[in-house]
Design a protein around this motif. Structure first.
Motif, PDB file in Angstrom:
ATOM      1  N   THR A   1       0.836  -1.202   0.000  1.00 57.54           N
ATOM      2  CA  THR A   1       0.000   0.000   0.000  1.00 57.54           C
ATOM      3  C   THR A   1       0.870   1.251   0.000  1.00 57.54           C
ATOM      4  O   THR A   1       0.586   2.219  -0.701  1.00 57.54           O
ATOM      5  CB  THR A   1      -0.927   0.008   1.227  1.00 57.54           C
ATOM      6  N   ILE A   2       1.945   1.214   0.756  1.00 58.17           N
ATOM      7  CA  ILE A   2       2.864   2.353   0.796  1.00 58.17           C
ATOM      8  C   ILE A   2       3.528   2.536  -0.562  1.00 58.17           C
ATOM      9  O   ILE A   2       3.654   3.662  -1.058  1.00 58.17           O
ATOM     10  CB  ILE A   2       3.894   2.177   1.922  1.00 58.17           C
ATOM     11  N   TYR A   3       3.965   1.443  -1.198  1.00 56.45           N
ATOM     12  CA  TYR A   3       4.580   1.532  -2.530  1.00 56.45           C
ATOM     13  C   TYR A   3       3.618   2.173  -3.528  1.00 56.45           C
ATOM     14  O   TYR A   3       4.009   3.009  -4.332  1.00 56.45           O
ATOM     15  CB  TYR A   3       4.994   0.157  -3.037  1.00 56.45           C
ATOM     16  N   LYS A   4       2.343   1.760  -3.482  1.00 59.28           N
ATOM     17  CA  LYS A   4       1.355   2.351  -4.390  1.00 59.28           C
ATOM     18  C   LYS A   4       1.108   3.818  -4.064  1.00 59.28           C
ATOM     19  O   LYS A   4       0.907   4.637  -4.959  1.00 59.28           O
ATOM     20  CB  LYS A   4       0.043   1.576  -4.318  1.00 59.28           C
ATOM     21  N   GLY A   5       1.146   4.152  -2.786  1.00 55.31           N
ATOM     22  CA  GLY A   5       0.862   5.512  -2.360  1.00 55.31           C
ATOM     23  C   GLY A   5       1.942   6.520  -2.705  1.00 55.31           C
ATOM     24  O   GLY A   5       1.669   7.718  -2.787  1.00 55.31           O
ATOM     25  N   ILE A   6       3.167   6.054  -2.918  1.00 56.26           N
ATOM     26  CA  ILE A   6       4.242   7.004  -3.204  1.00 56.26           C
ATOM     27  C   ILE A   6       4.355   7.347  -4.678  1.00 56.26           C
ATOM     28  O   ILE A   6       5.093   8.262  -5.036  1.00 56.26           O
ATOM     29  CB  ILE A   6       5.599   6.486  -2.686  1.00 56.26           C
ATOM     30  N   ILE A   7       3.633   6.651  -5.537  1.00 54.65           N
ATOM     31  CA  ILE A   7       3.748   6.890  -6.979  1.00 54.65           C
ATOM     32  C   ILE A   7       3.542   8.365  -7.344  1.00 54.65           C
ATOM     33  O   ILE A   7       4.371   8.931  -8.072  1.00 54.65           O
ATOM     34  CB  ILE A   7       2.818   5.942  -7.766  1.00 54.65           C
ATOM     35  N   PRO A   8       2.487   9.043  -6.869  1.00 55.56           N
ATOM     36  CA  PRO A   8       2.342  10.462  -7.227  1.00 55.56           C
ATOM     37  C   PRO A   8       3.509  11.328  -6.738  1.00 55.56           C
ATOM     38  O   PRO A   8       3.916  12.266  -7.417  1.00 55.56           O
ATOM     39  CB  PRO A   8       1.044  10.891  -6.542  1.00 55.56           C
ATOM     40  N   PHE A   9       4.063  10.977  -5.591  1.00 56.23           N
ATOM     41  CA  PHE A   9       5.173  11.749  -5.054  1.00 56.23           C
ATOM     42  C   PHE A   9       6.452  11.538  -5.866  1.00 56.23           C
ATOM     43  O   PHE A   9       7.231  12.469  -6.066  1.00 56.23           O
ATOM     44  CB  PHE A   9       5.398  11.418  -3.581  1.00 56.23           C
ATOM     45  N   VAL A  10       6.664  10.317  -6.336  1.00 60.67           N
ATOM     46  CA  VAL A  10       7.820  10.044  -7.189  1.00 60.67           C
ATOM     47  C   VAL A  10       7.671  10.805  -8.507  1.00 60.67           C
ATOM     48  O   VAL A  10       8.642  11.391  -9.009  1.00 60.67           O
ATOM     49  CB  VAL A  10       8.001   8.527  -7.421  1.00 60.67           C
ATOM     50  N   ILE A  11       6.468  10.819  -9.064  1.00 61.64           N
ATOM     51  CA  ILE A  11       6.231  11.581 -10.297  1.00 61.64           C
ATOM     52  C   ILE A  11       6.523  13.065 -10.066  1.00 61.64           C
ATOM     53  O   ILE A  11       7.178  13.711 -10.896  1.00 61.64           O
ATOM     54  CB  ILE A  11       4.790  11.348 -10.809  1.00 61.64           C
ATOM     55  N   LEU A  12       6.064  13.608  -8.943  1.00 62.43           N
ATOM     56  CA  LEU A  12       6.345  15.013  -8.623  1.00 62.43           C
ATOM     57  C   LEU A  12       7.847  15.265  -8.463  1.00 62.43           C
ATOM     58  O   LEU A  12       8.370  16.287  -8.925  1.00 62.43           O
ATOM     59  CB  LEU A  12       5.611  15.428  -7.351  1.00 62.43           C
ATOM     60  N   GLN A  13       8.544  14.339  -7.819  1.00 61.83           N
ATOM     61  CA  GLN A  13       9.989  14.484  -7.647  1.00 61.83           C
ATOM     62  C   GLN A  13      10.716  14.442  -8.996  1.00 61.83           C
ATOM     63  O   GLN A  13      11.658  15.199  -9.213  1.00 61.83           O
ATOM     64  CB  GLN A  13      10.527  13.387  -6.734  1.00 61.83           C
ATOM     65  N   VAL A  14      10.287  13.543  -9.882  1.00 57.82           N
ATOM     66  CA  VAL A  14      10.911  13.462 -11.209  1.00 57.82           C
ATOM     67  C   VAL A  14      10.648  14.754 -11.980  1.00 57.82           C
ATOM     68  O   VAL A  14      11.548  15.279 -12.648  1.00 57.82           O
ATOM     69  CB  VAL A  14      10.412  12.215 -11.981  1.00 57.82           C
ATOM     70  N   LEU A  15       9.434  15.291 -11.889  1.00 54.55           N
ATOM     71  CA  LEU A  15       9.136  16.574 -12.527  1.00 54.55           C
ATOM     72  C   LEU A  15       9.997  17.693 -11.932  1.00 54.55           C
ATOM     73  O   LEU A  15      10.473  18.574 -12.665  1.00 54.55           O
ATOM     74  CB  LEU A  15       7.655  16.913 -12.402  1.00 54.55           C
ATOM     75  N   ALA A  16      10.197  17.667 -10.632  1.00 57.39           N
ATOM     76  CA  ALA A  16      11.066  18.666  -9.991  1.00 57.39           C
ATOM     77  C   ALA A  16      12.500  18.530 -10.488  1.00 57.39           C
ATOM     78  O   ALA A  16      13.163  19.534 -10.779  1.00 57.39           O
ATOM     79  CB  ALA A  16      11.010  18.524  -8.478  1.00 57.39           C
ATOM     80  N   LEU A  17      12.984  17.296 -10.631  1.00 58.91           N
ATOM     81  CA  LEU A  17      14.338  17.071 -11.125  1.00 58.91           C
ATOM     82  C   LEU A  17      14.478  17.568 -12.555  1.00 58.91           C
ATOM     83  O   LEU A  17      15.457  18.241 -12.894  1.00 58.91           O
ATOM     84  CB  LEU A  17      14.707  15.589 -11.026  1.00 58.91           C
ATOM     85  N   VAL A  18      13.508  17.253 -13.390  1.00 61.44           N
ATOM     86  CA  VAL A  18      13.533  17.729 -14.776  1.00 61.44           C
ATOM     87  C   VAL A  18      13.510  19.257 -14.808  1.00 61.44           C
ATOM     88  O   VAL A  18      14.235  19.893 -15.587  1.00 61.44           O
ATOM     89  CB  VAL A  18      12.363  17.124 -15.590  1.00 61.44           C
ATOM     90  N   SER A  19      12.716  19.865 -13.942  1.00 59.88           N
ATOM     91  CA  SER A  19      12.648  21.329 -13.880  1.00 59.88           C
ATOM     92  C   SER A  19      13.976  21.934 -13.429  1.00 59.88           C
ATOM     93  O   SER A  19      14.421  22.943 -13.982  1.00 59.88           O
ATOM     94  CB  SER A  19      11.537  21.774 -12.928  1.00 59.88           C
TER      95      SER A  19
END
Length: 181
Positions: free
Chosen positions: A146-164
């Motif tokens: 459940t925790i692994y599934k729950g972090i997906i949006p946060f990982v996407i946000l972090q990747v977007l932050a890294l790209v930015s």
């Protein structure tokens, strides 16, 4: 001993545990420093620079390779080991790349991007340290899945932050430049 009260036993235990943790961190730092010095003395830095020199004409590819390596290392190592072992090896490579900035700005920008990258890798399986910290405080009915599934949006946000951070260097360096003037 009552909860909320500081006694000699509690103080003694806290000091002993703090001393052990501090000693472990210092030994990691000493070991990483010794490794880096020996690695450089044996020509390891030149070997790394030569390995990345193949792609010297494309600094973005070199940066992507370094960021990918750091991301994968973040699965298994903590930030202390990565920053003390990997950064001294790859920083001269990054400093020599042409991103349209001087060396100091390039290294500042790289350090910020590296920090965002490390934070992202700590949120991802298989050994996402932040995930296991969260698991330790979550109720028993919350599974690691459940925790692994729950972090997906946060990982996407972090990747977007890294790209930015990588794409918008002027925006990334605005605050460091402002504070240094």
């Amino acid at each position: 001993m009552r909860s909320g009260k500081l006694g000699w036993g509690t103080l003694s235990t806290a000091l002993r545990d703090t001393t052990k943790t501090t000693a472990m961190i210092i030994f990691v730092m000493i070991g990483a420093t010794v490794f880096s010095v020996i690695f450089r003395k044996l020509g390891g830095s030149d070997m790394i620079e030569d390995a990345f020199a193949v792609h010297e004409g494309n600094p973005c590819l070199v940066l992507a390779m370094i960021m990918g390596l750091v991301f994968v290392l973040g699965f298994f190592l903590e930030w202390v080991e990565i920053t003390l072992v990997v950064v001294p090896i790859v920083a001269p490579v990054v400093a020599g790349l042409d991103f349209g900035m001087d060396k100091d700005h390039t290294l500042t920008w790289f350090a910020i991007a590296l920090s965002v990258n490390l934070q992202t890798s700590f949120l991802t399986p298989p050994f996402g340290y932040a995930l296991f910290y969260l698991r330790g405080i979550a109720p028993p009915e919350v599974t690691i899945g459940t925790i692994y599934k729950g972090i997906i949006p946060f990982v996407i946000l972090q990747v977007l932050a890294l790209v930015s951070v990588i794409a918008f260097t002027a925006l990334t360096l605005w605050l460091p430049n402002y504070l240094s003037n």
